[in-house]
Design a protein around this motif. Sequence first.
Motif, mmCIF file in Angstrom:
data_model
loop_
_atom_site.group_PDB
_atom_site.id
_atom_site.type_symbol
_atom_site.label_atom_id
_atom_site.label_comp_id
_atom_site.label_asym_id
_atom_site.label_seq_id
_atom_site.Cartn_x
_atom_site.Cartn_y
_atom_site.Cartn_z
ATOM 1 N N VAL A 6 94.865 34.969 60.948
ATOM 2 C CA VAL A 6 95.713 35.084 59.753
ATOM 3 C C VAL A 6 94.795 35.519 58.614
ATOM 4 C CG1 VAL A 6 97.111 33.785 58.089
ATOM 5 C CG2 VAL A 6 97.310 33.308 60.551
ATOM 6 N N THR A 151 96.863 39.874 48.418
ATOM 7 C CA THR A 151 97.897 40.063 49.437
ATOM 8 C C THR A 151 98.356 38.713 49.987
ATOM 9 O OG1 THR A 151 96.651 40.058 51.522
ATOM 10 C CG2 THR A 151 96.566 42.077 50.182
ATOM 11 N N GLU A 152 99.525 38.701 50.587
ATOM 12 C CA GLU A 152 99.940 37.539 51.373
ATOM 13 C C GLU A 152 99.143 37.581 52.682
ATOM 14 O OE1 GLU A 152 101.817 35.228 50.358
ATOM 15 O OE2 GLU A 152 102.770 36.118 48.601
ATOM 16 N N PRO A 153 99.033 36.442 53.373
ATOM 17 C CA PRO A 153 98.241 36.440 54.621
ATOM 18 C C PRO A 153 99.018 37.064 55.782
ATOM 19 C CG PRO A 153 99.011 34.220 54.110
ATOM 20 C CD PRO A 153 99.465 35.094 52.991
ATOM 21 N N ASN A 192 90.054 36.532 53.204
ATOM 22 C CA ASN A 192 90.387 35.146 53.563
ATOM 23 C C ASN A 192 90.865 35.155 54.995
ATOM 24 O OD1 ASN A 192 90.501 33.531 50.806
ATOM 25 N ND2 ASN A 192 91.267 35.595 50.477
ATOM 26 N N SER A 194 91.766 32.751 58.632
ATOM 27 C CA SER A 194 91.867 31.539 59.438
ATOM 28 C C SER A 194 92.423 31.955 60.793
ATOM 29 C CB SER A 194 92.791 30.520 58.769
ATOM 30 O OG SER A 194 94.105 31.048 58.684
ATOM 31 N N GLY A 204 95.829 27.709 59.954
ATOM 32 C CA GLY A 204 94.597 26.937 60.057
ATOM 33 C C GLY A 204 93.842 26.933 58.732
ATOM 34 N N ARG A 206 91.006 28.068 56.197
ATOM 35 C CA ARG A 206 90.447 29.414 56.066
ATOM 36 C C ARG A 206 89.033 29.421 55.509
ATOM 37 N NH1 ARG A 206 92.136 31.035 50.151
ATOM 38 N NH2 ARG A 206 93.413 29.206 49.761
HETATM 39 P P1 ADP Z 1 93.575 30.192 46.100
HETATM 40 O O1 ADP Z 1 94.508 29.833 45.015
HETATM 41 O O2 ADP Z 1 92.863 29.059 46.727
HETATM 42 O O3 ADP Z 1 92.671 31.341 45.765
HETATM 43 P P2 ADP Z 1 95.630 31.767 47.216
HETATM 44 O O4 ADP Z 1 96.895 31.131 47.659
HETATM 45 O O5 ADP Z 1 95.593 32.480 45.928
HETATM 46 O O6 ADP Z 1 94.494 30.697 47.297
HETATM 47 O O7 ADP Z 1 95.195 32.763 48.357
HETATM 48 C C1 ADP Z 1 94.069 33.552 48.248
HETATM 49 C C2 ADP Z 1 94.074 34.489 49.428
HETATM 50 O O8 ADP Z 1 93.958 33.755 50.636
HETATM 51 C C3 ADP Z 1 95.324 35.313 49.571
HETATM 52 O O9 ADP Z 1 94.950 36.632 49.922
HETATM 53 C C4 ADP Z 1 96.067 34.657 50.703
HETATM 54 O O10 ADP Z 1 96.818 35.612 51.433
HETATM 55 C C5 ADP Z 1 94.945 34.128 51.552
HETATM 56 N N1 ADP Z 1 95.288 32.933 52.336
HETATM 57 C C6 ADP Z 1 95.931 31.839 51.923
HETATM 58 N N2 ADP Z 1 96.021 30.945 52.919
HETATM 59 C C7 ADP Z 1 95.398 31.481 54.011
HETATM 60 C C8 ADP Z 1 95.138 31.044 55.357
HETATM 61 N N3 ADP Z 1 95.509 29.840 55.803
HETATM 62 N N4 ADP Z 1 94.481 31.893 56.164
HETATM 63 C C9 ADP Z 1 94.067 33.076 55.739
HETATM 64 N N5 ADP Z 1 94.272 33.539 54.499
HETATM 65 C C10 ADP Z 1 94.936 32.757 53.637
#
Ligand code: ADP
Length: 475
Positions: A6, A151-153, A192, A194, A204, A206
Motif C-alpha cells: 500500500v 496522494t491517497e494510498p 509512504n 506499508s 499495515g 507504514r
Molecule cells: P500524516 O498526517 O502522518 O503525514 P497522511 O494521512 O497525511 O499522514 O498521509 C501521508 C501519506 O501517507 C499519504 O500519501 C498517504 O497516502 C500515505 N499513507 C497513509 N497511510 C498509509 C499506509 N498505511 N500505508 C502506506 N501509505 C500510507
Amino acid sequence: MSYIPVIGLEIHAELSTHSKVFCTCGAQFGGQENTRCCPRCAGLPGTLPVVNKGVVEYAVRAGLALGCRINLLSSFDRKNYFYPDLPKAYQITQMERPICTDGLVEVEGGPVRINRIHIEEDAGKLIHDDMEGVSLADYNRCGVPLIEIVTEPDIKTAEQAKNLVEEIARRLKYAGVCDAKMEEGSLRCDVNISIMPQGAKEYGTRAEIKNLNSLKSIGRAINYEIKRQSALLDAGKPVIQQTRRYNDNHDRTTALRSKEEAHDYRYFPEPDILPVQLSEEEVRRIADGMPEMPASRIQRYETRYGLSHADALLLTSERPLADFYEAAVACHPNYQSVAAFMVGELLRRLNDRGLAPEEIPFTPVQFAQLVKLSDGGQVARNDAKALLNLLFDAPGDPQELAESRGYLINTDPQALAAAVDGVLKENPKAVAEYRQGSAKVFGFLMGQAVKKIGRGADPKAVKTLLEQKLKEVDG
Ligand code: ADP
Ligand code: ZN
Ligand code: MG
C-alpha cells in the motif's frame, strides 16, 4: 507469505514563478550562495510576508491539471521546526485549508486519487563539508514556492508509483508551473509504504522514505521496502512506523527516526497572512487559459489522426513537441506522415544534437512544407532527410532550399536513361548475375544508378527504367 503493498506519495514541486512566494527575491535555481535572500525570506523580526499572486495562480493551474477541486478559500499555517536549513525556524505552509483537494490521476496500473495540494515555502540547502568538518548554509532556496501534492494510498507497485510521478511531472510541465527536473530537485518525492496480508481489512504500519530524487530510486526504494517489511512480518516481527532514508549506493533504506522521535510541529494559523480568497471568475479565467493535457491529446491523436499509441505517446511526451506536431499538421494535414517523419527523423536528430523540442531552429510550418514536398513526390524520401539536416543548419523555406540545392526530383528522361545505361555498362558482372536469376543484385544496380544521378534522383522512376532496361538486355 505474499503481501499487498500500500503506497502513497508526497510530491514536492518547485513552482517556476519569477520570484519567491512571500518576497520579491528571485526564485531561480542555483546562483552565487546567499545572494538571493532578503530580510523577509530570512524571517528577520519586523518583516512581513506578502503572498505572491502568481504562486496562487500556479497552484490553481496545478490543481486543475491533476483534476482537483479548487478551494476558493485557503489559508496558511506555521509549521515550527528548528533546523539550520530554515533560518526563520518555521515554515509557512497550508495545513488546515489547502488550496486544492480531491483530484484524480489515471495511470497505467490504476487511477490514483489526490488527497490535496497545498502551497508552502522551500527551505535552504546545507552543504556538508566532511574534510573541514563543517556544514555551510545556502539560503537562496528559502522561500522558493513549492506545492506539495499528497496522494491517497492507492498505489500498489513500484512501477505504478513511477508512472504516477512521471505523469504528474508531465502535467505540471504542460500546465507551465514546474520544470520538474528531478536532478535539480525541482521535483522531489517522499514515499509512504506499508504492506498487508492478502484479504486484510486494515492497512499495515507504514514507513516513510524521504526525499527521493529520481524515478529509479523511487522504484528501487519501494521494492527494497516491500522485501524488508515482508521479511519482518514473516519472522513475526512488527514493522515500526519510521522515517527512512534511501541510499542509492547501497540500494537499501536505513532508519532516520521513529514515530516517538518525530518532530512536534506545533502548527498554528499564520498570523501575518490573510486567507487567500478566490472568486469563481478568477478560477474560470485560469481554467480557460489551461492547455489541453497529454491524456486527451493522446486520445485525439489515436482516434482522429489514426496514429499508433506508441507514436501518440512519444509526440505528447513533452508539450513543445505536441504543439509542434499540431502546428505542422495544421499546415499539412497528412497526420500519419508528419508523425512518422517527426518520430523517425526529427526526434533522432534532436537527440543527436542534444536539443530540446523547444530549441528546434525551424518552424513547424517549414517542417510541414518539407514533409509535403516528400509526400507530393517533388523530393525523394532520402533527399527529404538531407533537407531536414540542412534545415537545422540554415532554417528557411524548404521549397527554395530544395530548388537551390538541386534536391527537386530530376524529371529529365535523358539524364535518367544516361545514368541507367552507364550503370549497366559499367557493371557487366552484376548484370550477368541478374540474368542468371540473382534478384539480389538489383538493389546494388539501383543504388549505383541513384548515386550516379545524385541529388534529385527519383527512386521510383529509376526502378521502373532499370527493370525495363534489364529486360531488354535479357531479351
Ligand atoms: P500524516 O498526517 O502522518 O503525514 P497522511 O494521512 O497525511 O499522514 O498521509 C501521508 C501519506 O501517507 C499519504 O500519501 C498517504 O497516502 C500515505 N499513507 C497513509 N497511510 C498509509 C499506509 N498505511 N500505508 C502506506 N501509505 C500510507
Ligand atoms: Zn527574499
Ligand atoms: Mg502529511
